[in-house]
Enzyme design. Structure first.
Site, PDB file in Angstrom:
ATOM      1  N   GLU A 175       8.709   1.354  11.310  1.00 16.62           N
ATOM      2  CA  GLU A 175       9.855   2.007  10.748  1.00 16.62           C
ATOM      3  C   GLU A 175       9.227   3.589  10.767  1.00 16.62           C
ATOM      4  O   GLU A 175       8.724   4.014   9.845  1.00 16.62           O
ATOM      5  CB  GLU A 175      10.149   1.697   9.398  1.00 16.62           C
ATOM      6  N   GLU A 192       9.766  16.079  14.789  1.00 16.21           N
ATOM      7  CA  GLU A 192      10.097  15.998  13.510  1.00 16.21           C
ATOM      8  C   GLU A 192       9.239  16.976  12.389  1.00 16.21           C
ATOM      9  O   GLU A 192       8.184  16.936  12.693  1.00 16.21           O
ATOM     10  CB  GLU A 192       9.906  14.486  12.983  1.00 16.21           C
ATOM     11  N   CYS A 213      13.286  10.378   6.717  1.00 15.46           N
ATOM     12  CA  CYS A 213      13.468  10.030   7.989  1.00 15.46           C
ATOM     13  C   CYS A 213      14.982  10.062   8.480  1.00 15.46           C
ATOM     14  O   CYS A 213      15.172  10.327   9.485  1.00 15.46           O
ATOM     15  CB  CYS A 213      13.025   8.367   8.079  1.00 15.46           C
ATOM     16  N   LYS A 273       0.959  -1.220   0.054  1.00 10.80           N
ATOM     17  CA  LYS A 273       0.103  -0.028   0.186  1.00 10.80           C
ATOM     18  C   LYS A 273       0.850   1.152   0.008  1.00 10.80           C
ATOM     19  O   LYS A 273       1.354   1.666   1.142  1.00 10.80           O
ATOM     20  CB  LYS A 273      -0.921  -0.048   1.253  1.00 10.80           C
TER      21      LYS A 273
END
Ligand code: NAD
Length: 496
Positions: free
Chosen positions: A262, A399, A297, A188
């Protein structure tokens, strides 16, 4: 980021582009239960494709198709499965340029950054090599002469959920080992970046993989939720943001489906006073605001600089940033591109404005939208640097996922380690020093899944890659990455 987000489905009449169907087996359904999504190219803000979205109906159908394909796949000899994965790598290699272009069209990453397609080629070859290697073992057992052996088996059908900035990376790091371990995959991609993933699915068929072994289901959060909740899914591998991970872990709890996560990072990049400052500045600019406009990331968004070299480093760092070539992501000379969407642009400018208002640091460069010429149509945010940032500020702790970095001073190794570890994340850390004893010592003290010394992040198929703390729970790459897609069976045979 974006947990629970939903898009307004559009109808074909809304846009003049034929919708691109999902890939389920060999079928390409373009009329689906979840409607259509108008894909936007962030470089121009224009729609360049319409894609069908998967909902619960399509997930259910895909699971049935995948169950059959997995049976066929796992019924092959290891030689056949290994060779098929090598065939797939060969087909991917022929199409590297095309995949890189689709990756750029997906989310506006400059085409000069073609590493994601290359990773796919590398990971497929690496994991093909595991297929015919020993996966099990045997062990004596206490109090008997029984034969006791341990096998590693596939889960069956696994769900792989990718963020918009990484469908090819996730195809490499997750789909390749899932297939090598003998699973079928429901893949997906984000609705925001479905194009490269769909092409990858087509290439799987072109390479001769059983139809239904790799199904591509672009979907919003709703389709993702249906995938996570489906009882036919043996395991979920999720790459994305922490808030979405929380939703997924709760949804997966109903069927007790195991989940690998993750997640994001707030990586520290430590510049010691003995570092080669020119090289460190260039690497830090690339690893920070420039690489994928900070939408990685692995973005080193906190640069910790020793007080003695702070000014000298900042001067060099800002010079590299100001020389970055901003432009059309499809132009091979472009080094810095747009952010993913108008909403992301507004959010990132809000983070910067808030940091300035709260005096979290001093704005040294950037801070606004780029509005020169044609760039005004796309979603370009200036590479932004704040100096003397307080590590306790929201800017340093959360973040940002945009081209924004914080410079933070430190005075000794102990303080550098303390600041580096002082966030909820632990994905990557970077060290720049000429002293290898210091490098070893500091690396051991960092709470981070990866530590890169005198280099940027260079994720390899040999891995392992993954997070400490709130950056995730599993690993991709190498044997650790393969193990995520295998379950362990102990078989004991009485010998008397
Ligand atoms: P996101 O969490 O918003 O979405 C990730 C994926 O999850 C998308 O496909 C999305 O459609 C899907 N999703 C959203 N809600 C869902 C739900 N309730 N159930 C099932 N699926 C759902 O993340 P994003 O904005 O696409 O990507 C950015 C994030 O990904 C950043 O935090 C970044 O650090 C992280 N990331 C991590 C890695 C890594 O290897 N650790 C790599 C790339 C990106």
């Amino acid at each position: 980021m974006g947990a629970g987000r939903s898009v307004e489905p559009v109808t074909t009449a809304d846009v003049g582009l034929d919708p691109i169907g999902l890939l389920i087996g060999t079928d390409r359904p373009a009329v689906t239960s979840a409607g259509l999504h108008r894909h936007v190219f962030p470089g121009t803000g224009e729609s360049n494709a319409t894609v069908a979205l998967a909902g619960a109906t399509e997930v259910d159908l895909s699971v049935s198709v995948a169950v059959e394909a997995q049976r066929e796949w796992f019924g092959l000899t290891v030689d056949q499965r290994r060779d098929k994965l090598i065939d797939l790598a060969d087909v991917v290699r022929v199409h590297l340029g095309e995949l890189a272009e689709l990756n750029t069209r997906d989310y506006g990453v400059p085409i000069s950054y073609a590493g994601n397609a290359v990773m796919l080629d590398q990971f497929l070859r690496h994991f093909a090599g595991y297929v015919d290697k020993p996966h099990g073992s045997s062990t004596p057992v206490s109090g008997s002469t029984d034969l006791n052996f341990i096998e590693r088996e596939p889960y069956g059908v696994v769900g792989v959920i990718a963020p918009w900035n990484g469908s090819l990376v996730v195809a490499a790091a997750c789909v390749a080992p899932a297939l090598a371990a003998g699973n079928a995959v429901l893949f997906k991609p984000s609705e925001l970046a479905p194009l490269a993933a769909l092409r990858f699915g087509e290439l799987c068929l072109e390479a001769g993989l059983p139809p239904g072994l790799v199904n591509i289901l672009p979907a919003t959060a709703d389709g993702g939720d249906a995938l996570v909740r489906h009882p036919g899914i043996g395991k979920i591998h999720f790459t994305g943001g922490g808030d979405t991970a929380r939703h997924i872990l709760r949804a997966a709890a109903d069927n007790l489906t195991p989940v690998v996560t993750e997640l994001g990072g707030k990586s520290a990049n430590i510049i010691f006073d003995d570092a080669d400052l020119d090289t460190a500045a260039a690497r830090s600019a690339h690893q920070g605001p420039l690489m994928q406009a900070g939408q990685s990331c692995a973005c080193a968004s906190r640069i910790l600089v020793h007080d003695a070299v702070y000014d000298a480093f900042v001067e060099r760092f800002l010079a590299v940033i100001s020389s970055a070539r901003v432009g059309d992501p499809l132009d091979p000379t472009t080094g810095f591109g747009p952010v993913i969407s108008e909403a992301a642009l507004v959010r990132i400018l809000g983070v910067i404005g808030d940091a300035v208002d709260r005096r979290s640091g001093r704005l040294l460069t950037g801070g606004g939208r780029i509005t020169e010429g044609a760039l005004a149509q796309g979603y370009f945010v200036e590479p932004t640097v704040l100096g003397d940032v307080d590590n306790r500020s929201a800017l340093a702790q959360n973040e940002t996922f945009g081209p924004v970095v914080s410079l933070i001073r430190f005075t000794d190794d102990h303080e550098a380690v303390r600041i580096a570890n002082d966030t909820p994340y632990g994905l990557n850390a970077f060290i720049h020093t000429r002293d290898l004893v210091r490098a070893h010592s500091v690396a051991r003290q960092l709470q981070s899944g990866s530590v890169w010394v005198n280099q940027g992040s260079r994720i390899s198929p040999q891995g392992p890659y993954g997070g400490y703390k709130q950056s995730g729970s599993g690993r991709t790459g190498g044997l650790e990455g393969l193990r995520e897609f295998q379950q362990v069976k102990n078989i004991r045979i009485g010998m008397s």
